[in-house]
Design a protein around this motif. Structure first.
Motif, PDB file in Angstrom:
ATOM      1  N   ASP A   4     -82.373 -80.057  50.299  1.00 18.86           N
ATOM      2  CA  ASP A   4     -81.977 -81.406  50.746  1.00 18.86           C
ATOM      3  C   ASP A   4     -83.157 -82.234  51.235  1.00 18.86           C
ATOM      4  O   ASP A   4     -83.121 -83.470  51.205  1.00 18.86           O
ATOM      5  CB  ASP A   4     -80.941 -81.313  51.873  1.00 18.86           C
ATOM      6  N   ARG A   7     -86.909 -85.326  48.825  1.00 20.57           N
ATOM      7  CA  ARG A   7     -86.418 -86.700  48.608  1.00 20.57           C
ATOM      8  C   ARG A   7     -87.545 -87.551  48.043  1.00 20.57           C
ATOM      9  O   ARG A   7     -88.697 -87.485  48.490  1.00 20.57           O
ATOM     10  CB  ARG A   7     -85.922 -87.286  49.940  1.00 20.57           C
ATOM     11  N   ASN A 166     -84.055 -81.291  43.139  1.00 19.18           N
ATOM     12  CA  ASN A 166     -83.077 -82.167  43.805  1.00 19.18           C
ATOM     13  C   ASN A 166     -82.844 -83.468  43.043  1.00 19.18           C
ATOM     14  O   ASN A 166     -82.621 -84.530  43.626  1.00 19.18           O
ATOM     15  CB  ASN A 166     -83.504 -82.481  45.249  1.00 19.18           C
ATOM     16  N   ARG A 168     -80.412 -85.658  40.430  1.00 14.17           N
ATOM     17  CA  ARG A 168     -78.950 -85.744  40.258  1.00 14.17           C
ATOM     18  C   ARG A 168     -78.635 -86.282  38.868  1.00 14.17           C
ATOM     19  O   ARG A 168     -79.364 -87.164  38.361  1.00 14.17           O
ATOM     20  CB  ARG A 168     -78.360 -86.689  41.321  1.00 14.17           C
ATOM     21  N   PHE A 183     -83.426 -88.218  43.397  1.00 11.45           N
ATOM     22  CA  PHE A 183     -82.653 -88.537  44.606  1.00 11.45           C
ATOM     23  C   PHE A 183     -83.563 -88.803  45.804  1.00 11.45           C
ATOM     24  O   PHE A 183     -84.553 -88.093  46.027  1.00 11.45           O
ATOM     25  CB  PHE A 183     -81.728 -87.347  44.925  1.00 11.45           C
ATOM     26  N   PRO A 184     -83.245 -89.803  46.627  1.00 16.82           N
ATOM     27  CA  PRO A 184     -82.140 -90.762  46.530  1.00 16.82           C
ATOM     28  C   PRO A 184     -82.489 -92.060  45.833  1.00 16.82           C
ATOM     29  O   PRO A 184     -81.821 -93.074  46.069  1.00 16.82           O
ATOM     30  CB  PRO A 184     -81.840 -91.028  48.001  1.00 16.82           C
ATOM     31  N   PRO A 263     -75.268 -95.409  44.895  1.00 14.64           N
ATOM     32  CA  PRO A 263     -75.440 -95.257  46.345  1.00 14.64           C
ATOM     33  C   PRO A 263     -75.894 -93.838  46.661  1.00 14.64           C
ATOM     34  O   PRO A 263     -75.640 -92.916  45.887  1.00 14.64           O
ATOM     35  CB  PRO A 263     -74.032 -95.516  46.895  1.00 14.64           C
ATOM     36  N   GLU A 264     -76.534 -93.671  47.799  1.00 15.51           N
ATOM     37  CA  GLU A 264     -76.967 -92.325  48.192  1.00 15.51           C
ATOM     38  C   GLU A 264     -75.762 -91.448  48.530  1.00 15.51           C
ATOM     39  O   GLU A 264     -75.722 -90.259  48.178  1.00 15.51           O
ATOM     40  CB  GLU A 264     -77.911 -92.400  49.387  1.00 15.51           C
ATOM     41  N   SER A 265     -74.770 -92.063  49.175  1.00 18.67           N
ATOM     42  CA  SER A 265     -73.569 -91.289  49.528  1.00 18.67           C
ATOM     43  C   SER A 265     -72.404 -91.665  48.609  1.00 18.67           C
ATOM     44  O   SER A 265     -72.267 -92.830  48.211  1.00 18.67           O
ATOM     45  CB  SER A 265     -73.166 -91.583  50.976  1.00 18.67           C
ATOM     46  N   ASN A 266     -71.607 -90.655  48.276  1.00 15.97           N
ATOM     47  CA  ASN A 266     -70.391 -90.879  47.471  1.00 15.97           C
ATOM     48  C   ASN A 266     -70.639 -91.616  46.161  1.00 15.97           C
ATOM     49  O   ASN A 266     -69.933 -92.573  45.837  1.00 15.97           O
ATOM     50  CB  ASN A 266     -69.316 -91.633  48.271  1.00 15.97           C
ATOM     51  N   PRO A 267     -71.630 -91.194  45.382  1.00 12.06           N
ATOM     52  CA  PRO A 267     -71.855 -91.825  44.077  1.00 12.06           C
ATOM     53  C   PRO A 267     -70.727 -91.463  43.116  1.00 12.06           C
ATOM     54  O   PRO A 267     -70.010 -90.465  43.331  1.00 12.06           O
ATOM     55  CB  PRO A 267     -73.169 -91.210  43.615  1.00 12.06           C
ATOM     56  N   GLN A 269     -68.950 -90.009  39.779  1.00 13.17           N
ATOM     57  CA  GLN A 269     -69.212 -88.777  39.053  1.00 13.17           C
ATOM     58  C   GLN A 269     -69.905 -89.081  37.717  1.00 13.17           C
ATOM     59  O   GLN A 269     -69.673 -90.146  37.121  1.00 13.17           O
ATOM     60  CB  GLN A 269     -67.890 -88.046  38.798  1.00 13.17           C
TER      61      GLN A 269
END
Ligand SMILES: CC(C)c1ccc(C(=O)O)c(O)c1O
Ligand SMILES: [Fe+2]
Length: 306
Positions: A4, A7, A166, A168, A183-184, A263-267, A269
């Motif tokens: 994690d 980055r 890392n 995505r 990411f991100p 977005p970094e969160s909740n992209p 699928q």
């Protein structure tokens, strides 16, 4: 060990091997629209489309291709994290010499060989600013956008990038290409992995600022007898308008306008898009067979010698 902490800020730069430095400098300056602050020295030319020291480094070499791909990490801690993780899985991380980091105007850096393609990746967390801001000429280049590499085992490459770097996955075109974010970084892809019989470069992309940049490029390349090998078209995966053309060595360069950002969160699928040209171009274009065919991936060992 968690990855994690690995980055990225961005795809930092691409080192390209070119067979004729003068021809390539002329092409990337006058036809692509990059800025070169100083004449090439000791076989290297640094060009930019940003306010950083370089986005493209050209190296005189007998074989055209990718010398290395530079990834700018978010912080020294992120740089330490990826070095520690790669080392923990047995990947050799070679420090870049002081002489080279000074020439590249980067801070601490290391290089490794991506095991599934043989590509040389370099990681650093800072690059010096250019002596002045980037002032676009004919094309408002927004940034170096992405690189697409060809892999003989696309799934293995995708897995390595996800599990150990890392990255995505944003989308896949089944059996053809995987689009990945460092990411991100939010852009739809900074790296694409295409399926091919052998490793190599498919293309290097520059993102432009308006549709007119694409339209003008089409006419500029035609007038300069630069082969256009695909487009103008529009890509369903990233929703970007595109134009592909060849550099003096026959390596494929892409301009694109517009690109989905995540977005970094909740992209959302990743989508599995069908293996067809319709998944590559809404406008039904057919690529010229010369597209994506030139460009070796220089092994790190050779780089260390250069
Ligand atoms: C034809 C290549 C692999 C391709 C396909 C789709 C996009 C995109 O959606 O942006 C590209 O940038 C490509 O280079
Ligand atoms: Fe592309």
């Amino acid at each position: 060990m968690s990855i994690d902490a690995i980055r990225y800020v961005r795809l930092g730069y691409v080192g390209l091997n070119v067979t004729n430095m003068e021809a390539s400098v002329n092409f990337y300056e006058t036809l692509v629209g990059l800025k070169m602050d100083a004449r090439p020295a000791s076989g290297v030319a640094y060009l930019r489309c940003s306010d950083r020291h370089h986005d493209i480094a050209l190296y005189e070499h007998e074989v055209p291709g990718v010398k290395r791909i530079g990834w700018e990490m978010e912080s020294p801690e992120a740089l330490d994290a990826i070095e520690a993780h790669l080392t923990s899985i047995g990947i050799a991380c070679a420090p870049v010499s002081d002489a080279e980091t000074q020439a590249l105007r980067i801070g601490r850096a290391f290089r490794m060989t991506e095991p599934t393609t043989g590509a040389t990746f370099e990681f650093y967390s800072e690059m010096a600013a250019a002596p002045e801001a980037y002032h676009p000429t004919h094309t408002q280049i927004a940034r170096l956008g992405h690189v697409v590499l060809s892999s003989p085992d696309r799934e293995a490459t995708e897995a390595f990038l996800m599990d150990h770097m890392n990255f995505r996955v944003s989308d896949r075109i089944q059996g053809i290409v995987t689009f990945m974010r460092c990411f991100p970084n939010p852009f739809h892809h900074s790296l694409g992995v295409g399926s091919a019989g052998k490793p190599g470069l498919n293309h290097v992309n520059f993102m432009v600022t308006e549709m007119g940049d694409i339209g003008k490029a089409t006419n500029r390349m035609k007038k300069a007898d630069v082969p256009i090998v695909y487009g103008i078209g529009k890509h369903p995966p990233s929703e970007s308008v595109f134009l592909y053309f060849l550099d003096p060595d026959g390596m494929t360069i892409e301009y694109s306008y517009g690109m989905e950002e995540f977005p970094e969160s909740n992209p959302r699928q990743p989508r599995e898009m069908p293996a067809s040209l319709e998944s590559i171009d809404y406008w039904d274009g057919v690529p010229d067979p010369r597209m994506g065919k030139v460009g070796a991936l220089e092994p790190l060992g050779d780089t260390a010698k250069s």
